[in-house]
Each structure stands twice: as structure tokens, then as C-alpha cells.
Motif scaffolding. Structure first.
Motif, PDB file in Angstrom:
ATOM      1  N   PRO A  40       0.782  -1.245   0.000  1.00  0.00           N
ATOM      2  CA  PRO A  40       0.000   0.000   0.000  1.00  0.00           C
ATOM      3  C   PRO A  40       0.810   1.290   0.000  1.00  0.00           C
ATOM      4  O   PRO A  40       0.253   2.368   0.221  1.00  0.00           O
ATOM      5  N   THR A  41       2.093   1.220  -0.263  1.00  0.00           N
ATOM      6  CA  THR A  41       2.955   2.406  -0.173  1.00  0.00           C
ATOM      7  C   THR A  41       2.435   3.569  -1.008  1.00  0.00           C
ATOM      8  O   THR A  41       2.360   4.711  -0.544  1.00  0.00           O
ATOM      9  N   VAL A  42       2.064   3.291  -2.251  1.00  0.00           N
ATOM     10  CA  VAL A  42       1.634   4.357  -3.162  1.00  0.00           C
ATOM     11  C   VAL A  42       0.285   4.925  -2.738  1.00  0.00           C
ATOM     12  O   VAL A  42       0.071   6.144  -2.741  1.00  0.00           O
ATOM     13  N   ARG A  43      -0.641   4.050  -2.372  1.00  0.00           N
ATOM     14  CA  ARG A  43      -1.960   4.522  -1.942  1.00  0.00           C
ATOM     15  C   ARG A  43      -1.853   5.414  -0.707  1.00  0.00           C
ATOM     16  O   ARG A  43      -2.527   6.449  -0.609  1.00  0.00           O
ATOM     17  N   LYS A  44      -1.018   5.043   0.238  1.00  0.00           N
ATOM     18  CA  LYS A  44      -0.853   5.851   1.447  1.00  0.00           C
ATOM     19  C   LYS A  44      -0.268   7.219   1.119  1.00  0.00           C
ATOM     20  O   LYS A  44      -0.689   8.246   1.673  1.00  0.00           O
ATOM     21  N   GLU A  45       0.701   7.246   0.204  1.00  0.00           N
ATOM     22  CA  GLU A  45       1.297   8.526  -0.191  1.00  0.00           C
ATOM     23  C   GLU A  45       0.248   9.431  -0.828  1.00  0.00           C
ATOM     24  O   GLU A  45       0.183  10.635  -0.522  1.00  0.00           O
ATOM     25  N   ALA A  46      -0.589   8.860  -1.691  1.00  0.00           N
ATOM     26  CA  ALA A  46      -1.622   9.641  -2.362  1.00  0.00           C
ATOM     27  C   ALA A  46      -2.646  10.179  -1.363  1.00  0.00           C
ATOM     28  O   ALA A  46      -3.085  11.335  -1.456  1.00  0.00           O
ATOM     29  N   GLU A  47      -3.036   9.358  -0.404  1.00  0.00           N
ATOM     30  CA  GLU A  47      -4.028   9.787   0.578  1.00  0.00           C
ATOM     31  C   GLU A  47      -3.475  10.851   1.512  1.00  0.00           C
ATOM     32  O   GLU A  47      -4.165  11.823   1.851  1.00  0.00           O
ATOM     33  N   LEU A  48      -2.231  10.699   1.923  1.00  0.00           N
ATOM     34  CA  LEU A  48      -1.617  11.716   2.789  1.00  0.00           C
ATOM     35  C   LEU A  48      -1.481  13.048   2.063  1.00  0.00           C
ATOM     36  O   LEU A  48      -1.708  14.112   2.642  1.00  0.00           O
ATOM     37  N   ALA A  49      -1.107  12.986   0.786  1.00  0.00           N
ATOM     38  CA  ALA A  49      -0.899  14.221   0.020  1.00  0.00           C
ATOM     39  C   ALA A  49      -2.200  14.983  -0.195  1.00  0.00           C
ATOM     40  O   ALA A  49      -2.179  16.202  -0.409  1.00  0.00           O
ATOM     41  N   THR A  50      -3.352  14.281  -0.148  1.00  0.00           N
ATOM     42  CA  THR A  50      -4.648  14.938  -0.384  1.00  0.00           C
ATOM     43  C   THR A  50      -5.468  15.062   0.897  1.00  0.00           C
ATOM     44  O   THR A  50      -6.664  15.361   0.835  1.00  0.00           O
ATOM     45  N   ALA A  51      -4.845  14.846   2.050  1.00  0.00           N
ATOM     46  CA  ALA A  51      -5.594  14.917   3.305  1.00  0.00           C
ATOM     47  C   ALA A  51      -6.230  16.288   3.517  1.00  0.00           C
ATOM     48  O   ALA A  51      -7.311  16.408   4.101  1.00  0.00           O
ATOM     49  N   ALA A  52      -5.573  17.348   3.022  1.00  0.00           N
ATOM     50  CA  ALA A  52      -6.079  18.702   3.230  1.00  0.00           C
ATOM     51  C   ALA A  52      -7.159  19.091   2.228  1.00  0.00           C
ATOM     52  O   ALA A  52      -8.002  19.946   2.521  1.00  0.00           O
ATOM     53  N   THR A  53      -7.165  18.479   1.049  1.00  0.00           N
ATOM     54  CA  THR A  53      -8.065  18.917  -0.020  1.00  0.00           C
ATOM     55  C   THR A  53      -9.055  17.854  -0.487  1.00  0.00           C
ATOM     56  O   THR A  53     -10.111  18.187  -1.028  1.00  0.00           O
ATOM     57  N   GLY A  54      -8.725  16.576  -0.327  1.00  0.00           N
ATOM     58  CA  GLY A  54      -9.577  15.514  -0.863  1.00  0.00           C
ATOM     59  C   GLY A  54      -9.511  15.388  -2.369  1.00  0.00           C
ATOM     60  O   GLY A  54     -10.310  14.675  -2.972  1.00  0.00           O
ATOM     61  N   ALA A  55      -8.562  16.067  -3.001  1.00  0.00           N
ATOM     62  CA  ALA A  55      -8.473  16.079  -4.465  1.00  0.00           C
ATOM     63  C   ALA A  55      -7.700  14.867  -4.968  1.00  0.00           C
ATOM     64  O   ALA A  55      -6.640  14.985  -5.589  1.00  0.00           O
ATOM     65  N   LEU A  56      -8.245  13.677  -4.706  1.00  0.00           N
ATOM     66  CA  LEU A  56      -7.619  12.416  -5.098  1.00  0.00           C
ATOM     67  C   LEU A  56      -8.438  11.745  -6.189  1.00  0.00           C
ATOM     68  O   LEU A  56      -9.653  11.573  -6.047  1.00  0.00           O
ATOM     69  N   ILE A  57      -7.765  11.364  -7.269  1.00  0.00           N
ATOM     70  CA  ILE A  57      -8.383  10.587  -8.352  1.00  0.00           C
ATOM     71  C   ILE A  57      -7.702   9.222  -8.342  1.00  0.00           C
ATOM     72  O   ILE A  57      -6.510   9.128  -8.648  1.00  0.00           O
ATOM     73  N   ARG A  58      -8.444   8.186  -7.982  1.00  0.00           N
ATOM     74  CA  ARG A  58      -7.880   6.838  -7.887  1.00  0.00           C
ATOM     75  C   ARG A  58      -8.374   6.002  -9.068  1.00  0.00           C
ATOM     76  O   ARG A  58      -9.558   5.705  -9.179  1.00  0.00           O
TER      77      ARG A  58
END
Length: 282
Positions: A232-250
């Protein structure tokens, strides 16, 4: 009728997701691309998902009864270097021959319009081949080698691939060697149970990436592609990076859910989804 309505509902939901994702990309002041093995599948690369998938990609290992996890183990470079370099030499040659699919070009065009960085667990060098120069490779790179004897030699670019027997998948001599001490070389990749991986090449890139994310966090959109939960390394990085905005496209064929509830999940492959998004972003 219920099945038709259900199918129609899924199509409408998917279209809404694509439109919402396109809006995030258009509005982004900066972009982070987070990629796992699924990013390379449309280029013809195996993602090694499960034993059966690995054996379909490498039939000789099924005959030998060897799984990916058993081969991707640094102990083989000491105990059976011909077996180890048979596997990694074949992969290195495969990645050198592979042409990145059209989705890389779409991402590259979007990246030309805003500050962009790449974070990937892939070791294949496909982003660099597609023209990206700000790539943080958290698991290292198959295109670089390190000395197995840890003699102090700095990491160096991989040279000629050793010849490999297609039946046994064993490499023939001469095997790659350290230019300083002549000891056996190994890929600069973080393998399973790997305590001898040299992070000196990847570490500074990761540090710079995290500094960049902190500087752009409020304007950042993250496009996560082909990153599963098994590692899950990549998924965790993506979620942490968007914690402030929620601007995640998975974008993920099998595991598109955004479990923390902030982001957009699209259950599809990399290239087709990027093409659809590009039509909406443009």
C-alpha cells in the motif's frame, strides 16, 4: 428491467466521476502522479498480481514451482546468482524494450501546464522514458546497480544484460560486476526482506518530493494509477498528500474505493481512463 436500470445507474455514476475528476485536474495548481504496477499493464508489462498471473507472464517459473516473492529476494544473489540474474536480467531487457502507452503522453501534456511530480513504486523507468524528469522511485530502479560486497562504490547505471537461457531462466557468465572491486552486482531495487538495499540514490529524491508536496499541498490534485492494497505504499502517499483537499483521483481496475471517503474512484485501466479524462479536460 432492474438489471438495465442498474447498468444505467452505474454508467451515470461513472460519467459523473469522470467529469468530477476532470474538474479536479483543470483546477489544479499542481499535480502529483502516484503510480503502481497497474500503470504499466497497458504497455504490455506484467503486474505480477498473484502466483497465477506471475506464472502466465513467466511460464518457466511455473515449471520450476517458483513464485515472484521467492525470486524477488536478495538472498539469491549470494546463494544462486545465475538464478537471480536470470530473473532480473530478463526484466531489465523487457523494460528497455517497452514503449510507454499513450496515457503517459497525456499525463506529460497535463504536466506541462502546472508544476508536477511523480511518486512510483515501479522500478521500470517508464516515466523517465516518457519524458518525466522529476520522478521519486520509492523502491529504486532496475536500471541502476549496486555492489553486493558494499565496497563503497556509488550506485551506477546498468550496462549490458547477461545472456539468459530461456528454458531454465538462468543467466550465463559473465554476470554484472562492481566496477571498483569486481564483486557481483545486483539491481538497486528494494526487494522482499531486503536489508542490503542502498537508498542513497532514491532517498534524496523522496526528500525533495515531500518538501515539494508541503509547498503545494493546498493547490494539489493527485492522480493515483494502478496502485493496489497488497503493497500500500503508493496509496498511502496519495491519501496523505490529499488529506487537506480531498483532491484524489484513484484509477484502479480492481480496487478503486477511496476508503477515507475523500476522493474519486474509477474502476478502469490506466490508458483508457486517461484518454476519457483528456477528452473532458481539453
Amino acid at each position: 428491467m432492474r438489471n438495465e436500470a442498474s447498468g444505467s445507474g452505474r454508467s451515470e455514476h461513472r460519467l459523473m466521476s469522470l467529469h468530477d475528476a476532470a474538474g479536479l485536474i483543470r483546477d489544479a495548481g499542481a499535480m502529483l502522479i502516484c503510480a503502481g504496477a497497474g500503470m504499466g499493464v497497458d504497455s504490455g508489462l506484467p503486474d505480477f498480481r498473484g502466483t497465477e498471473g506471475f506464472w502466465r507472464a513467466y511460464p518457466p517459473y511455473e515449471r520450476l514451482g517458483l513464485r515472484f516473492e521467492e525470486l524477488a529476494d536478495p538472498v539469491h544473489f549470494a546463494d544462486d546468482p545465475a538464478l537471480a540474474w536470470g530473473f532480473y536480467g530478463h526484466r531489465l531487457e523487457l523494460y528497455r524494450r517497452t514503449v510507454p502507452h499513450a496515457g503517459f503522453g497525456i499525463l506529460r501534456r497535463w504536466a506541462s501546464e502546472r508544476p508536477t511530480r511523480v511518486f512510483t513504486s515501479n522500478v521500470d523507468g517508464q516515466f523517465q522514458k516518457a519524458g518525466f524528469d522529476r520522478v521519486a522511485e520509492v523502491h529504486g530502479s532496475i536500471h541502476h546497480l549496486q555492489c553486493l560486497a558494499d565496497c563503497g562504490q556509488e550506485i551506477w547505471p546498468a550496462g549490458e544484460v547477461p545472456a539468459i537461457d530461456g528454458e531454465t531462466m538462468r543467466a550465463r557468465d559473465p554476470l554484472p560486476a562492481c566496477p571498483s572491486c569486481g564483486a557481483l552486482a545486483r539491481p538497486n531495487i528494494l526487494m522482499f526482506g531486503d536489508w542490503s538495499w542502498d537508498p542513497s540514490r532514491s532517498g534524496p529524491d523522496l526528500q525533495r518530493l515531500h518538501e515539494w508536496i508541503r509547498a503545494h499541498r493546498r493547490e494539489l490534485a493527485v492522480i493515483e494509477i494502478g496502485a493496489g492494497t497488497a503493497v500500500p505504499t503508493v496509496r498511502k502517499e496519495a491519501e496523505l498528500a490529499t488529506a487537506a483537499t480531498g483532491a484524489l483521483i484513484r484509477i484502479n481496475v480492481r480496487e478503486p474505493e477511496v476508503r477515507h471517503g475523500r476522493g474519486i474512484g474509477i474502476a478502469a485501466g490506466a490508458e483508457s481512463t486517461l484518454r476519457e479524462l483528456d477528452a473532458l479536460v481539453s
